[in-house]
Design a protein around this motif. Structure first.
Motif, PDB file in Angstrom:
ATOM      1  N   ASP A 419       5.717   6.491   8.129  1.00 23.27           N
ATOM      2  CA  ASP A 419       5.799   5.122   8.639  1.00 23.27           C
ATOM      3  C   ASP A 419       5.784   4.089   7.506  1.00 23.27           C
ATOM      4  O   ASP A 419       5.635   2.887   7.760  1.00 23.27           O
ATOM      5  CB  ASP A 419       4.657   4.850   9.631  1.00 23.27           C
ATOM      6  CG  ASP A 419       3.359   5.461   9.146  1.00 23.27           C
ATOM      7  OD1 ASP A 419       3.296   5.782   7.937  1.00 23.27           O
ATOM      8  OD2 ASP A 419       2.420   5.619   9.947  1.00 23.27           O
ATOM      9  N   ALA A 420       5.922   4.559   6.266  1.00 19.51           N
ATOM     10  CA  ALA A 420       6.002   3.683   5.077  1.00 19.51           C
ATOM     11  C   ALA A 420       4.740   2.840   4.868  1.00 19.51           C
ATOM     12  O   ALA A 420       4.768   1.850   4.148  1.00 19.51           O
ATOM     13  CB  ALA A 420       7.265   2.802   5.125  1.00 19.51           C
ATOM     14  N   ASP A 421       3.634   3.265   5.468  1.00 22.20           N
ATOM     15  CA  ASP A 421       2.376   2.517   5.273  1.00 22.20           C
ATOM     16  C   ASP A 421       1.939   2.539   3.812  1.00 22.20           C
ATOM     17  O   ASP A 421       1.408   1.563   3.300  1.00 22.20           O
ATOM     18  CB  ASP A 421       1.231   3.140   6.099  1.00 22.20           C
ATOM     19  CG  ASP A 421       1.310   2.713   7.537  1.00 22.20           C
ATOM     20  OD1 ASP A 421       2.161   1.857   7.847  1.00 22.20           O
ATOM     21  OD2 ASP A 421       0.527   3.254   8.345  1.00 22.20           O
ATOM     22  N   THR A 424       4.289   0.371   1.453  1.00 24.83           N
ATOM     23  CA  THR A 424       4.132  -1.075   1.640  1.00 24.83           C
ATOM     24  C   THR A 424       2.717  -1.551   1.280  1.00 24.83           C
ATOM     25  O   THR A 424       2.520  -2.721   0.965  1.00 24.83           O
ATOM     26  CB  THR A 424       4.495  -1.499   3.083  1.00 24.83           C
ATOM     27  OG1 THR A 424       3.763  -0.683   3.986  1.00 24.83           O
ATOM     28  CG2 THR A 424       5.971  -1.340   3.343  1.00 24.83           C
ATOM     29  N   HIS A 425       1.752  -0.615   1.287  1.00 22.83           N
ATOM     30  CA  HIS A 425       0.390  -0.962   0.841  1.00 22.83           C
ATOM     31  C   HIS A 425       0.435  -1.377  -0.632  1.00 22.83           C
ATOM     32  O   HIS A 425      -0.199  -2.354  -1.033  1.00 22.83           O
ATOM     33  CB  HIS A 425      -0.488   0.290   1.009  1.00 22.83           C
ATOM     34  CG  HIS A 425      -1.944   0.085   0.744  1.00 22.83           C
ATOM     35  ND1 HIS A 425      -2.765  -0.584   1.618  1.00 22.83           N
ATOM     36  CD2 HIS A 425      -2.739   0.492  -0.281  1.00 22.83           C
ATOM     37  CE1 HIS A 425      -4.008  -0.580   1.146  1.00 22.83           C
ATOM     38  NE2 HIS A 425      -4.025   0.054  -0.020  1.00 22.83           N
ATOM     39  N   TRP A 426       1.197  -0.632  -1.430  1.00 20.07           N
ATOM     40  CA  TRP A 426       1.249  -0.910  -2.869  1.00 20.07           C
ATOM     41  C   TRP A 426       2.435  -1.773  -3.267  1.00 20.07           C
ATOM     42  O   TRP A 426       2.463  -2.307  -4.383  1.00 20.07           O
ATOM     43  CB  TRP A 426       1.216   0.401  -3.668  1.00 20.07           C
ATOM     44  CG  TRP A 426      -0.153   1.009  -3.540  1.00 20.07           C
ATOM     45  CD1 TRP A 426      -0.525   2.069  -2.762  1.00 20.07           C
ATOM     46  CD2 TRP A 426      -1.365   0.519  -4.150  1.00 20.07           C
ATOM     47  NE1 TRP A 426      -1.879   2.275  -2.851  1.00 20.07           N
ATOM     48  CE2 TRP A 426      -2.428   1.347  -3.690  1.00 20.07           C
ATOM     49  CE3 TRP A 426      -1.667  -0.531  -5.014  1.00 20.07           C
ATOM     50  CZ2 TRP A 426      -3.756   1.142  -4.092  1.00 20.07           C
ATOM     51  CZ3 TRP A 426      -2.981  -0.723  -5.414  1.00 20.07           C
ATOM     52  CH2 TRP A 426      -4.015   0.111  -4.954  1.00 20.07           C
ATOM     53  N   LEU A 427       3.431  -1.883  -2.365  1.00 17.58           N
ATOM     54  CA  LEU A 427       4.605  -2.732  -2.642  1.00 17.58           C
ATOM     55  C   LEU A 427       4.733  -3.717  -1.475  1.00 17.58           C
ATOM     56  O   LEU A 427       5.623  -3.570  -0.630  1.00 17.58           O
ATOM     57  CB  LEU A 427       5.871  -1.877  -2.759  1.00 17.58           C
ATOM     58  CG  LEU A 427       5.841  -0.689  -3.728  1.00 17.58           C
ATOM     59  CD1 LEU A 427       7.064   0.214  -3.537  1.00 17.58           C
ATOM     60  CD2 LEU A 427       5.771  -1.176  -5.178  1.00 17.58           C
ATOM     61  N   PRO A 428       3.834  -4.697  -1.407  1.00 14.04           N
ATOM     62  CA  PRO A 428       3.850  -5.587  -0.231  1.00 14.04           C
ATOM     63  C   PRO A 428       5.159  -6.350  -0.086  1.00 14.04           C
ATOM     64  O   PRO A 428       5.497  -6.820   1.002  1.00 14.04           O
ATOM     65  CB  PRO A 428       2.667  -6.527  -0.479  1.00 14.04           C
ATOM     66  CG  PRO A 428       2.254  -6.333  -1.897  1.00 14.04           C
ATOM     67  CD  PRO A 428       2.762  -5.014  -2.358  1.00 14.04           C
TER      68      PRO A 428
END
Ligand SMILES: Cc1cc2nc3c(=O)[nH]c(=O)nc-3n(C[C@H](O)[C@H](O)[C@H](O)COP(=O)(O)OP(=O)(O)OC[C@H]3O[C@@H](n4cnc5c(N)ncnc54)[C@H](O)[C@@H]3O)c2cc1C
Length: 474
Positions: A419-421, A424-428
């Motif tokens: 789910d790409a969580d 996106t946590h590290w690449l907002p």
């Protein structure tokens, strides 16, 4: 014997510490000593980084502070010095009229060079040394095959050890530690060690406080309070959060946790709660750790050659700009970049992340794998010379496995971060993109970039190569 110096190295604990226990049994008084060796904080010979960066330096400082507090609670103290062990250890031994110096030995070239120089300076002063092997699960003398002849492949080695060797009991924690009076010395600050200030990112999966106390607390929480061990095998490939894996590594690397103690707790959990493939798997991973320690005794400095222990003839690229993009998490391939940014901001990266980041550098970019290993050496809070260089060599195809075992970082990202969580946590800057694009943002058309408010090449880098094409061709 009147006095023995106990030179603590990567065994910063009182529990299951044979070196300390034997010195206490043999001598009236002991002088516990820790030496901050400036060479461990010097520049790397491979990359433009210090050998020890702030996350690990801080962890070591905390571990030394915790050891001192534990010794003080037992009536003793810890002498802390900053300088070359080969001159500090003999001069401390002389100062206290010590008959012997007790210490734990470690494999790998630099550790042995320090140890040998110290031993020879002690021999010149006719001071005896007592060496102990205290950092693996299985004791080196209990291996069914002598260490120089062990199998280079993990599985047959593990099976032989599991069949024909057993783990020794842990050694009792001392209740009192009699030491003479001394000026204990300050634990050096990061600035004293020449290390940059630490910045802490609140997105970190763990906040590893150094020291035996924190290590034991982590074990208590992971195994017992949160009851995570029963599902470890299912969760260990996770990427986000505190509990997908044990996070014991930094404490094991500095010897704040003894692997035999971890093993004993797993045994106890198996008899009190449940024994299943997850409980076994944690021990299986500790055996990987052992495997690399013994491999380094067998192969020595060959592990640092670009062709590794198998002398593989491969031409590695040494392109500094490309290397920097990888190191900074700016390759334009989100799964690689997220992992590298986590490493840079916290000192930790999951095992899955390490395999993929290493494979991308060595396989896809074809850059000298030793640059990557040296970069991890600088950044990892849990850096251990054998686990790090051994795993890197393995991943680069020059170590303990001759198979071509590259990872497809795109497939891996989509599988383990479906789910790409994590990315996106590290690449907002990629937050809000549909999953497929979060893992492959180069596929966004200009219209979609405008729609999602992300400009490739501006908000997030364009990929440094056509990675989809690379995997199609290999
Ligand atoms: C390129 C690369 C570099 C690595 N560098 C290091 C390093 O410098 N220090 C380090 O401790 N581990 C290293 N590892 C191994 C592994 O990634 C870490 O031990 C693990 O991610 C630490 O998290 P954990 O404690 O939650 O592990 P868990 O999954 O909970 O495992 C428990 C323990 O087993 C040991 N372990 C697990 N996997 C391995 C392995 N593949 N090799 C050796 N020991 C293992 C570790 O001590 C770990 O703490 C590296 C792996 C790769 C692929």
């Amino acid at each position: 014997m009147d006095t023995a110096v106990v030179w603590f190295r990567r065994d910063l604990r009182l529990h299951d510490n044979e070196t300390l226990a034997r010195a206490l049994a043999d001598a009236e008084e002991v002088v516990p000593l820790y030496v901050f060796d400036p060479d461990e904080y010097a520049a790397s010979r491979y990359v433009d980084e210090p050998k020890t960066g702030p996350y690990r330096a801080e962890f070591v400082r905390e571990s030394v502070g915790d050891l001192r507090a534990s010794l003080r609670a037992r009536g003793g103290d810890l002498l802390v010095r900053h300088g070359e062990p080969s001159s500090v250890v003999p001069s401390v031994a002389e100062q206290f009229g010590a008959d012997a110096v007790y210490f734990g030995t470690h494999p790998a070239t630099e550790e042995l060079t320090v140890e040998n120089a110290t031993r020879s300076a002690l021999a010149d002063r006719e001071i005896r040394v007592e060496r102990f092997w205290t950092h693996t699960l299985y004791h080196i003398n209990d291996l069914p095959t002598p260490v120089d002849d062990i199998d280079d492949t993990y599985t047959p080695w593990r099976k032989e050890v599991e069949r024909n060797a057993s783990v020794r009991d842990t050694v009792e924690t001392p209740t009192t530690v009699p030491t003479p009076e001394f000026d204990p010395g300050e634990v050096p600050s990061l600035a004293d060690l020449g290390v940059a200030e630490l910045s802490v990112d609140d997105r970190a999966a763990v906040d590893p406080r150094g020291g035996e106390t924190a290590g034991r607390e982590r074990l208590q929480k992971y195994i017992w309070d949160d009851d995570n061990l029963r599902r470890y095998k299912k969760t260990r490939n996770g990427l986000l959060g505190e509990d997908f894996s044990s996070k014991f590594s930094a404490w094991l690397a500095q010897g704040c946790l003894s692997p035999r103690y971890v093993h004993k707790e797993v045994d106890r959990y198996e008899s009190e709660r449940v024994a299943n493939d997850s409980t076994y798997w944690l021990v299986f991973e500790l055996l990987w750790r052992d495997f690399f320690q013994f491999q380094f005794i067998k192969h020595g400095s060959d592990f640092f050659a670009d062709g590794g222990i198998r002398g593989v003839d491969k031409r590695w690229r040494r392109d500094e700009a490309d290397f920097r993009r990888w190191a900074d998490g700016e390759t334009g391939v989100p799964f690689v970049d997220a992992n590298m940014r986590e490493l840079n901001r916290t000192g930790y990266m999951s095992n899955r992340g390490r395999q993929n980041a290493a494979s991308f550098l060595a396989d896809v970019l074809g850059i000298d794998w030793r640059w990557g290993a040296a970069y991890f050496e600088s950044r990892l809070v849990d850096y251990d010379v054998c686990s790090n260089w051994g795993n890197w060599a393995y991943q680069a195809g020059v170590g303990n496995d001759s198979r071509d075992n590259y990872f497809n970082v795109l497939g891996q990202g989509e599988r383990y971060d479906s789910d790409a969580d994590y990315v996106t946590h590290w690449l907002p800057e990629l937050d809000g993109l549909p999953t497929e694009y979060a893992h492959r943002p180069w596929r966004l058309s200009e219209r979609e970039q405008a729609e999602h408010g992300v400009q490739i090449g501006i908000d997030y880098p364009a990929p440094m190569l056509d990675v989809e094409e690379w995997y199609r061709m290999h």
